[in-house]
Write a protein that holds these residues in place. Structure first.
Motif, PDB file in Angstrom:
ATOM      1  N   THR A   6       0.601  -1.555   0.101  1.00 30.67           N
ATOM      2  CA  THR A   6       0.391   0.465  -0.040  1.00 30.67           C
ATOM      3  C   THR A   6       0.760   1.318  -0.287  1.00 30.67           C
ATOM      4  O   THR A   6       2.018   1.314   0.632  1.00 30.67           O
ATOM      5  N   THR A  34      -2.549   0.042  -5.187  1.00 34.22           N
ATOM      6  CA  THR A  34      -3.132  -0.183  -3.660  1.00 34.22           C
ATOM      7  C   THR A  34      -2.937   1.046  -3.603  1.00 34.22           C
ATOM      8  O   THR A  34      -2.032   1.771  -3.156  1.00 34.22           O
ATOM      9  N   THR A  36      -3.827   5.226  -0.810  1.00 35.63           N
ATOM     10  CA  THR A  36      -4.510   5.906   0.655  1.00 35.63           C
ATOM     11  C   THR A  36      -3.564   7.188   0.050  1.00 35.63           C
ATOM     12  O   THR A  36      -2.628   7.826  -0.277  1.00 35.63           O
ATOM     13  N   LEU A  72      -4.310   0.687   7.436  1.00 36.93           N
ATOM     14  CA  LEU A  72      -3.458  -0.342   5.973  1.00 36.93           C
ATOM     15  C   LEU A  72      -1.351  -0.346   6.420  1.00 36.93           C
ATOM     16  O   LEU A  72      -1.471  -0.869   5.396  1.00 36.93           O
ATOM     17  N   PRO A  74       0.817   1.229   5.965  1.00 31.74           N
ATOM     18  CA  PRO A  74       1.606   2.011   3.572  1.00 31.74           C
ATOM     19  C   PRO A  74       2.918   1.159   4.774  1.00 31.74           C
ATOM     20  O   PRO A  74       3.427   2.057   5.101  1.00 31.74           O
TER      21      PRO A  74
END
Length: 297
Positions: A6, A34, A36, A72, A74
């Motif tokens: 991510t 992916t 964010t 998440l 990242p």
């Protein structure tokens, strides 16, 4: 199965989509990554430039970052526009706390239109607090000279983040990011401005209605835009305000009529002035002389 890591993009918002968080998301998603996001600033802008900023408070930026990392995690962080010193400190603190594997910084100081985006003291804070934490800091030499993209540093850093998320090392990722950007033709631009067309429509409207209306709001309404946007257009195309263009056309007409035998009262009526006195005040404001003085000469 998607094994890509991510990516977190931390930067400002660009409502046109040509740069900022919108462009980052589009680029990374198009490549298959992916992504964010954490927004640092909200801009009021269009293809002609930025009119206003709303820089989010450091506490809000902190909460955005914490929410993403807590959930998440990242491992690739791409940092762009930061406009507040306290936000610089917050981002630096969060990066030290969560230790992402890669941190990319794409320096953002001026826009494509030459607007200053970051004050010198903020950029000094970035150099002291953010850059030492970065894995990669993009330099002007990293940008292929054949590419002319709005927000080109953002494009390159977004592509770089994607290839790092695929498990490539920094050299491989940079090579693939540059190759990706090279597919865009020389001179490519995402600028969808209709300023040239609108400017010509404005001139036509002034030619038709100058004897009835002198206010900018009337012409903006006729063209279906805000007076503010009309002002952006005329400054972008001709480096002049809409009012100066309207006044110039009215003055041309007054000067022509002063060369005739028409009484000033009649001229005032023909050009939409409420009275001869109104015409005289307007003319004197523009030239410093009364129309009767010019007529005598």
């Amino acid at each position: 199965m998607n094994n890509k890591q991510t990516i977190l993009a931390i930067t400002g918002s660009d409502g046109t989509g040509g740069s900022g968080i919108q462009a980052d998301i589009r680029c990374i998603c198009e490549l298959g990554g992916t992504v964010t996001s954490v927004v640092t600033s909200i801009t009021v802008q269009n293809t002609l430039g930025i009119q206003e900023f709303y820089d989010l408070p450091a506490a809000i930026v902190r909460k955005q970052i914490e929410a993403i990392f807590n959930d998440l995690q990242p491992q690739i962080v791409k940092i762009g526009l930061i406009r507040r010193i306290d936000v610089v400190a917050t981002i630096a603190e969060m990066m030290q706390k969560y230790h992402p594997r890669y941190i990319i910084y794409a320096p953002v100081q001026t826009s494509t239109h030459g607007d200053q985006l970051v004050e010198p003291q903020v950029f000094s804070a970035i150099k002291e607090q953010i850059i030492p934490l970065c894995t990669i800091v993009l330099e002007p030499s990293d940008l292929p000279s054949a590419i002319r993209l709005h927000g080109q540093a953002n494009q390159l850093s977004a592509a770089l983040a994607y290839y790092l998320s695929c498990g490539e090392n920094t050299n491989e990722a940079m090579l693939h990011a540059r190759t990706y950007l090279s597919q865009f033709p020389k001179g490519y631009t995402e600028d969808s401005s209709r300023s040239g067309e609108l400017y010509n429509l404005f001139l036509d409207a002034v030619d038709r209605f100058h004897h009835l209306y002198s206010d900018v709001a009337f012409y903006a309404e006729q063209l279906g835009v805000s007076a503010r946007y009309l002002g952006q257009v005329t400054r972008h195309v001709a480096n002049r305000s809409p009012k100066s263009i309207i006044d110039e056309r009215i003055m041309e007409e007054i000067s022509t009529m002063l060369g005739t035998n028409k009484p000033l009262k009649e001229i005032a009526g023909l050009l939409g002035f409420s009275s001869q006195a109104h015409l005289s005040r307007y003319y004197k404001k523009q030239t410093g002389k009364a129309p009767s003085e010019v007529r005598k000469r």
